[in-house]
Design an enzyme around this catalytic site. Structure first.
Site, PDB file in Angstrom:
ATOM      1  N   SER A 214       0.860  -1.179   0.000  1.00 56.80           N
ATOM      2  CA  SER A 214       0.000   0.000   0.000  1.00 56.80           C
ATOM      3  C   SER A 214       0.891   1.221   0.000  1.00 56.80           C
ATOM      4  O   SER A 214       2.100   1.127   0.174  1.00 56.80           O
ATOM      5  CB  SER A 214      -0.884   0.005   1.243  1.00 56.80           C
ATOM      6  OG  SER A 214      -0.130   0.459   2.346  1.00 56.80           O
ATOM      7  N   LYS A 215       0.280   2.361  -0.181  1.00 60.81           N
ATOM      8  CA  LYS A 215       1.057   3.598  -0.259  1.00 60.81           C
ATOM      9  C   LYS A 215       1.818   3.895   1.008  1.00 60.81           C
ATOM     10  O   LYS A 215       2.857   4.533   0.982  1.00 60.81           O
ATOM     11  CB  LYS A 215       0.118   4.776  -0.549  1.00 60.81           C
ATOM     12  CG  LYS A 215       0.006   5.092  -2.026  1.00 60.81           C
ATOM     13  CD  LYS A 215      -0.480   6.514  -2.215  1.00 60.81           C
ATOM     14  CE  LYS A 215      -0.038   7.047  -3.562  1.00 60.81           C
ATOM     15  NZ  LYS A 215      -0.922   8.090  -4.049  1.00 60.81           N
TER      16      LYS A 215
END
Ligand code: GLU
Length: 440
Positions: A214-215
């Site tokens: 994920s970011k």
């Protein structure tokens, strides 16, 4: 020297299209280590041919990163300054009919009506990867892939091959996400008559859930955030080096110079490597421990706030005495900033304020003060203070003696033990604070 007795030349080739991820530090490092280990050359190349996505600020970002890490490169190139070179080789392929100008029907606005395509000989290519072993590809499925938008606008696969050729790159060490790019690049190499470098595709890096990133995943965080959070470059690189490489010994803590000595492509491993943030903390702490006392002191001082330094009793002798306690407590220097913000350092440099109820009992403070007054101020260390106070505290109940003592010195529910506090504060200040508590 490698087996062919050619000078080793490696390159690291980031595209400045975003803030450089910490995961990329590993590839940069492996190329650096391999070059240094073999007395070779390490090239840094900014792959900024995509004008829509490349930004100078992102190039500055990774240059700053390299400076921070202390990874010295022997040459620096910018692909956007090499258009004429690529053009020459594109023209060569066009003349030799290994590439052709292809008319396109633009499907979307802005798409080109003409591109340069590579004439794919449609066969099998194979290569011996230093990590993955033999890899074979049927290139038919790639079709006549596009290598340039125009003579002035070459694309990644083409520029990478031309540059590796002209720069004499002998070893391409990069992440496994590039394996699928290799067949196209091999075809272009063959068309240009370029020698084939050795490929080593390092394992992918996974998070602890082995899930998609994920970011906010620590692996894809901008690398300089680790600097800003107080990690040491040596700690970060030590940690990154071990993601997908092992030294073959029990050793886990390495300086950069030791990594250079120990590194080999043979010990790059195939399976995905897990990015374990706790391991980073542990390794970073070991690197913090290895700093000299003056280094520890000056880094900690840099992490203190203005406000803290402006406290009435702020003094660097006391800070000096506090350093070992702080070093024990932290795994990165950003934690010093957090401690300051949480008010966990202010009491060392200003008399704490609290109400007498918080002391629980004042009954034993006079006797405690007596004991402490009997100690030599030149030898006022935590073990000695503890030894002096312990029997008394045991007799009267530790909570009745040590709690008020600790509270009088820190004014905090949580703090280091009272003996450590007393040592850092020194005899005079300790007695002053105990008297204040007694008289409340
Ligand atoms: N510029 C490419 C990238 O940033 C790397 C090219 C390569 O290592 O071959 O992903």
């Amino acid at each position: 020297m490698n087996s062919e007795n050619k000078k080793v030349i490696t390159r690291f080739a980031p595209s400045p299209t975003g803030k450089f991820h910490v995961g990329g530090v590993r590839t940069a490092l492996y190329n650096y280590l391999y070059a240094r280990k073999n007395n070779g050359t390490f090239i840094l190349r900014s792959e900024d041919t995509d004008p829509a996505r490349s930004k100078k600020e992102y190039e500055d970002y990774f240059l700053e990163l390299f400076t921070w890490l202390g990874l010295e490169y022997d040459a620096f190139y910018r692909q956007s300054e090499r258009t004429e070179i690529y053009k020459k080789y594109l023209e060569q392929l066009l003349v030799e009919d290994k590439a052709y100008v292809s008319k396109e029907t633009p499907k979307e606005e802005g798409e080109r009506a003409e591109v340069i395509r590579f004439r794919n000989p449609n066969g099998k290519v194979s290569f011996e990867d230093a990590v993955l072993g033999r890899i074979e590809f049927d290139t038919t499925e790639l079709g006549d892939f596009v290598i340039a938008r125009s003579l002035e606008s070459p694309l990644y696969h083409f520029t990478v091959v031309v540059d590796d050729f002209l720069m004499g790159v002998t070893h391409i060490i990069r992440g496994q996400e590039h394996v699928s790019n290799t067949p196209r690049q091999l075809l272009i190499q063959e068309a240009l008559g370029a020698p084939r470098p050795i490929y080593a595709h390092a394992s992918i890096i996974l998070n602890e859930e082995r899930a998609k990133l994920s970011k906010r995943d620590p692996i894809v965080r901008p690398a300089l955030e680790y600097r800003d959070e107080g990690y040491l470059p040596g700690g970060l690189m030590n940690f990154m080096a071990l993601l997908g490489w092992n030294p073959g010994t029990e050793q886990e803590i390495f300086t950069l110079a030791e990594l250079v000595q120990a590194f080999s492509l043979e010990r790059l491993q195939k399976p995905g490597a897990i990015f374990n943030p706790e391991k980073l903390e542990w390794i970073n702490k070991e690197h913090i421990r290895q700093l000299s006392a003056p280094q520890k002191f000056s880094i900690i001082r840099d992490y203190l706030s203005e406000d803290l330094r402006n406290l009435p009793d702020y003094n660097e002798d006391r800070l000096q005495k506090l350093v070992p306690t702080l070093i024990d407590h932290i795994t990165n220097f950003g934690m010093i900033r957090e401690m300051v913000a949480n008010g966990d350092l202010a009491y060392y440099f200003s008399t704490p304020k609290y109400t007498k109820e918080m002391l629980k009992t004042q009954e034993f403070l006079p006797a405690l003060i007596n004991i402490i007054e009997g100690l030599n101020e030149n030898n006022f260390t935590a073990p000695i203070i503890k030894e002096a106070v312990w029997a008394f505290a045991t007799e009267k109940g530790r909570g009745n003696v040590l709690w008020p003592m600790r509270f009088a010195l820190s004014g905090k529910e949580k703090s280091p033990d009272p003996f450590t506090l007393a040592e850092v504060l020194g005899k005079d200040e300790t007695i002053k604070r105990l008297n204040y508590a007694k008289d409340l």
